[in-house]
Design a protein around this motif. Structure first.
Motif, PDB file in Angstrom:
ATOM      1  N   GLU A  95      39.515   3.782  -4.701  1.00 29.50           N
ATOM      2  CA  GLU A  95      39.251   4.807  -5.161  1.00 29.50           C
ATOM      3  C   GLU A  95      38.207   5.698  -4.512  1.00 29.50           C
ATOM      4  O   GLU A  95      37.492   4.993  -3.312  1.00 29.50           O
ATOM      5  CB  GLU A  95      38.550   4.689  -6.777  1.00 29.50           C
ATOM      6  CG  GLU A  95      37.384   4.044  -6.512  1.00 29.50           C
ATOM      7  CD  GLU A  95      37.056   3.902  -8.291  1.00 29.50           C
ATOM      8  OE1 GLU A  95      37.375   4.143  -9.017  1.00 29.50           O
ATOM      9  OE2 GLU A  95      36.087   3.231  -8.390  1.00 29.50           O
ATOM     10  N   VAL A  96      38.106   6.779  -4.621  1.00 29.35           N
ATOM     11  CA  VAL A  96      37.046   7.444  -3.535  1.00 29.35           C
ATOM     12  C   VAL A  96      35.772   7.588  -4.245  1.00 29.35           C
ATOM     13  O   VAL A  96      36.120   8.001  -5.586  1.00 29.35           O
ATOM     14  CB  VAL A  96      37.552   9.421  -3.518  1.00 29.35           C
ATOM     15  CG1 VAL A  96      36.364  10.076  -2.821  1.00 29.35           C
ATOM     16  CG2 VAL A  96      38.433   9.062  -2.193  1.00 29.35           C
ATOM     17  N   ILE A 101      35.211   5.465   0.413  1.00 30.14           N
ATOM     18  CA  ILE A 101      35.943   4.620  -0.141  1.00 30.14           C
ATOM     19  C   ILE A 101      35.907   3.362  -0.953  1.00 30.14           C
ATOM     20  O   ILE A 101      35.323   2.546   0.086  1.00 30.14           O
ATOM     21  CB  ILE A 101      37.372   4.956   0.014  1.00 30.14           C
ATOM     22  CG1 ILE A 101      38.010   4.304   1.243  1.00 30.14           C
ATOM     23  CG2 ILE A 101      37.778   6.432  -0.011  1.00 30.14           C
ATOM     24  CD1 ILE A 101      39.217   3.873   1.814  1.00 30.14           C
ATOM     25  N   TYR A 160      41.051   8.397   3.779  1.00 28.34           N
ATOM     26  CA  TYR A 160      40.130   9.368   2.831  1.00 28.34           C
ATOM     27  C   TYR A 160      40.924  10.401   2.157  1.00 28.34           C
ATOM     28  O   TYR A 160      41.195  10.162   0.925  1.00 28.34           O
ATOM     29  CB  TYR A 160      39.315  10.561   3.356  1.00 28.34           C
ATOM     30  CG  TYR A 160      38.490  10.591   2.317  1.00 28.34           C
ATOM     31  CD1 TYR A 160      37.530   9.819   1.576  1.00 28.34           C
ATOM     32  CD2 TYR A 160      38.635  12.060   2.512  1.00 28.34           C
ATOM     33  CE1 TYR A 160      36.865  10.411   0.786  1.00 28.34           C
ATOM     34  CE2 TYR A 160      38.235  12.197   0.932  1.00 28.34           C
ATOM     35  CZ  TYR A 160      37.305  11.501   0.191  1.00 28.34           C
ATOM     36  OH  TYR A 160      36.163  12.310  -0.583  1.00 28.34           O
ATOM     37  N   VAL A 175      44.041   8.607  -0.206  1.00 21.16           N
ATOM     38  CA  VAL A 175      43.155   7.179  -1.518  1.00 21.16           C
ATOM     39  C   VAL A 175      43.186   9.094  -2.617  1.00 21.16           C
ATOM     40  O   VAL A 175      43.148   8.480  -3.361  1.00 21.16           O
ATOM     41  CB  VAL A 175      42.344   7.265  -1.321  1.00 21.16           C
ATOM     42  CG1 VAL A 175      41.371   6.316  -1.796  1.00 21.16           C
ATOM     43  CG2 VAL A 175      42.548   5.722   0.288  1.00 21.16           C
ATOM     44  N   GLN A 176      42.192   9.772  -1.760  1.00 22.37           N
ATOM     45  CA  GLN A 176      42.012  10.624  -3.148  1.00 22.37           C
ATOM     46  C   GLN A 176      43.111  11.339  -3.576  1.00 22.37           C
ATOM     47  O   GLN A 176      43.223  11.316  -4.677  1.00 22.37           O
ATOM     48  CB  GLN A 176      41.040  12.017  -2.199  1.00 22.37           C
ATOM     49  CG  GLN A 176      40.979  12.957  -2.576  1.00 22.37           C
ATOM     50  CD  GLN A 176      39.782  14.368  -2.026  1.00 22.37           C
ATOM     51  OE1 GLN A 176      40.746  14.363  -0.710  1.00 22.37           O
ATOM     52  NE2 GLN A 176      38.753  14.472  -2.808  1.00 22.37           N
TER      53      GLN A 176
END
Length: 227
Positions: A15-16, A25, A105, A108-109
């Protein structure tokens, strides 16, 4: 220590954890005592002490790499851009994603990349059976190589685990691999039946078993010595 690095993934989400310039992350790269899915005739669990050696040494040269790819480095423990913590659940990591990996990033976001994995060498393991009678390998101690957010988590290779079982069972690796293909690894873990000594007369010839004959002979000698 095994000569081959192994890889496993956790069902925990990556997760962020921080936005802005840090772009952090993280998630659990490994969880303790949770049985894995079927790895090909056996399952695994990670003992809570598995990472103790690496942690005690200060997590030397551990990397964070996207999909375990050397060309997609995200951070390192040496530069403190990768931070590792163990707790009662497992091994947690946080990595500050560099600007050149902005795509990781963002993936994942957005939730496109959701799982984590870790690579390791095994120092010691143990084998047993689950309550359901299925072979279980317990990872007792090892060395952490990397943690990685991954697209498609997969158990890439279990040959090291099978080699470990072969050594413990005193069997040939090919034999163990064949048994794994047949879901028959449990035969290497089950104790052989105890040897039963038949004290009954043998073969119907009227001759007693040697142990019975010996006891009878001792009884006769005792009777002779009794006044």
């Amino acid at each position: 220590m095994s000569g081959d690095a192994e890889r496993r993934f956790t069902r925990g989400l990556v997760e962020v954890r921080a936005a802005g310039t840090s772009r952090t992350i993280g998630g659990y790269a490994a969880k303790y005592n949770a049985l894995s899915r079927n790895l090909g005739g056996f399952v695994e669990r990670i003992d809570p002490g598995f990472f103790a050696k690496s942690e005690g040494d200060g997590w030397p040269e551990v990397l964070a790499r996207y999909n375990h790819d050397d060309n997609r480095l995200l951070g390192t423990t040496e530069a403190q851009t990768l931070r590792l913590v163990t707790d009662g659940t497992g091994l947690d990591y946080s990595v500050d994603v560099p600007a050149s990996r902005e795509d990781v990033y963002e993936l994942v976001q957005r939730g496109d990349v959701r799982r984590s994995s870790f690579a390791f060498y095994t120092f010691a393991d143990d084998w047993g059976m689950s309550e359901q009678g299925f072979p279980v390998r317990t990872l007792l101690s090892g060395s952490l190589v990397d943690v990685a957010p991954v697209n498609t988590p997969a158990y890439l290779d279990t040959s090291t685990g099978l080699r470990s079982l072969a050594e413990k069972a005193g069997a040939e690796l090919d034999e163990v691999r064949h048994a794994a293909d047949e879901n028959a690894l449990r035969r290497f873990l089950e104790k052989p039946p105890a040897t039963v000594i038949d004290l009954a007369p043998s073969g119907g010839q009227g001759d007693p078993h040697p142990l019975v004959a010996l006891r009878q002979r001792r009884a006769e000698l005792l009777q002779r010595r009794t006044p």
